[in-house]
Design an enzyme around this catalytic site. Structure first.
Site, mmCIF file in Angstrom:
data_model
loop_
_atom_site.group_PDB
_atom_site.id
_atom_site.type_symbol
_atom_site.label_atom_id
_atom_site.label_comp_id
_atom_site.label_asym_id
_atom_site.label_seq_id
_atom_site.Cartn_x
_atom_site.Cartn_y
_atom_site.Cartn_z
ATOM 1 N N LYS A 181 -0.263 -12.687 19.033
ATOM 2 C CA LYS A 181 -0.902 -13.970 19.323
ATOM 3 C C LYS A 181 -1.150 -14.181 20.820
ATOM 4 O O LYS A 181 -0.632 -13.462 21.674
ATOM 5 C CB LYS A 181 -0.070 -15.112 18.744
ATOM 6 C CG LYS A 181 -0.175 -15.205 17.224
ATOM 7 C CD LYS A 181 0.493 -16.447 16.679
ATOM 8 C CE LYS A 181 0.268 -16.568 15.171
ATOM 9 N NZ LYS A 181 0.950 -17.749 14.607
ATOM 10 N N ARG A 194 6.809 -12.687 10.176
ATOM 11 C CA ARG A 194 5.468 -12.489 9.617
ATOM 12 C C ARG A 194 4.671 -11.672 10.627
ATOM 13 O O ARG A 194 4.453 -12.110 11.760
ATOM 14 C CB ARG A 194 4.785 -13.830 9.354
ATOM 15 C CG ARG A 194 3.407 -13.716 8.698
ATOM 16 C CD ARG A 194 2.801 -15.101 8.474
ATOM 17 N NE ARG A 194 1.515 -15.025 7.808
ATOM 18 C CZ ARG A 194 0.344 -14.847 8.441
ATOM 19 N NH1 ARG A 194 0.313 -14.750 9.767
ATOM 20 N NH2 ARG A 194 -0.789 -14.787 7.748
#
Length: 294
Positions: A240, A274
């Site tokens: 991210k 995740r």
């Protein structure tokens, strides 16, 4: 005073021991970390390496997640990256039906999670395809029927914090105190779910969803404080912007940073990682457990 602080710290550290969730009638033990692999059946997810479109790509990715040690396959058909195009429920359902049919045929028994904020989609996936977990980026704030749907379905529910929607969440995110605001957000919604009889709730602080880079690191710094809810914690920081913007790189180059923050997350009590890169996450969990159990 010092002794009191130490005692409190030790009690918080033990909150997430012996936590189980009911997955398709079997108990999944979350007292040790699990890895959830991402399978995006979208053309526009932020990390190009996660996009799977053809039948062969979808099946290969599902096999890869399990063969590399992943415990859960998280399937997403709606891109939630900042400024992503909004697609209809019909289009999302079509993408999911196709992927779920393929995976159920080729990998019966795999634990499947579906990433959706739509109650009707959740019902379809659970009732027609045996999906085990619903992963909602909006924690019921986009579709007000989601909490009731999950309660009736009786499946574990990942409740994520998001400030806004995927289309506007990164315009100018602001908090008086990001940790307190996220904690309050969860406390309200957890109580609503408890009132509906939902037992298996998993919290996701929502890294990158309506948060600046600084907000993300403030949450990461205080991640262990979410144990006060005595609920499993899911962290999704894979490749991210909190990593690649800080390091001045791209998502393609953010695996090393992802691994570093995954280890930090585990040390602060995370139960589920995740990720896009399952093999590396599984190795991180093994190293963490070796230290934790030594």
């Amino acid at each position: 005073m010092y002794i009191c602080i130490v005692i409190l710290s030790e009690s918080v550290m033990n909150f997430n021991k012996n936590i189980y969730i009911n997955v398709n009638g079997s108990l999944m033990d979350l007292s040790f970390p699990h890895v959830m692999g991402v399978l995006n059946v979208t053309p526009d997810s932020f990390y190009a390496g996660s996009r799977k479109q053809t039948d062969e790509e979808i099946v290969q990715r599902a096999f890869q997640i399990i063969s590399e040690g992943g415990d859960i396959i998280d399937i997403g058909a709606y891109s939630s990256r900042p400024d992503a195009d909004h697609i209809s429920a019909t289009e999302e359902a079509s993408r999911l039906r196709h992927a779920l049919q393929l995976i159920n045929r080729e990998m019966p028994g795999a634990v499947l999670s579906v990433d959706t904020f739509r109650a009707d989609i959740a019902r379809m996936c659970v009732e027609e395809y045996g999906v085990a977990i619903i992963n909602d980026i909006s924690a019921g704030s986009i579709d007000s029927d989601m909490f009731h749907a999950v309660a009736s379905l009786g499946v574990p529910y990942v409740m994520m914090h998001m400030n806004g929607t995927p289309q506007n969440m990164q315009k100018s995110p602001h908090y008086d105190n990001v940790l307190k605001d996220v904690m309050y957000y969860f406390s309200e919604r957890v109580q609503k779910m408890r009132d509906l009889g939902v037992k298996d709730i998993i919290l996701d602080p929502g890294f990158g969803f309506g948060k600046t880079v600084q907000h993300n690191y403030e949450l990461m710094s205080h991640l262990d404080e979410f144990k006060i809810f005595n609920l499993p914690l899911l962290v999704g920081i894979s490749r991210k912007s909190m990593i690649y913007r800080l390091l001045g790189i791209t998502p393609d180059d953010a695996l090393n940073g992802t691994t570093a923050l995954n280890m930090v997350s585990l040390m602060k009590g995370t139960n589920i990682l995740r990720v896009h890169d399952v093999k590396e996450a599984v190795e991180t969990v093994k190293l963490f457990l070796a230290v934790d159990r030594a």
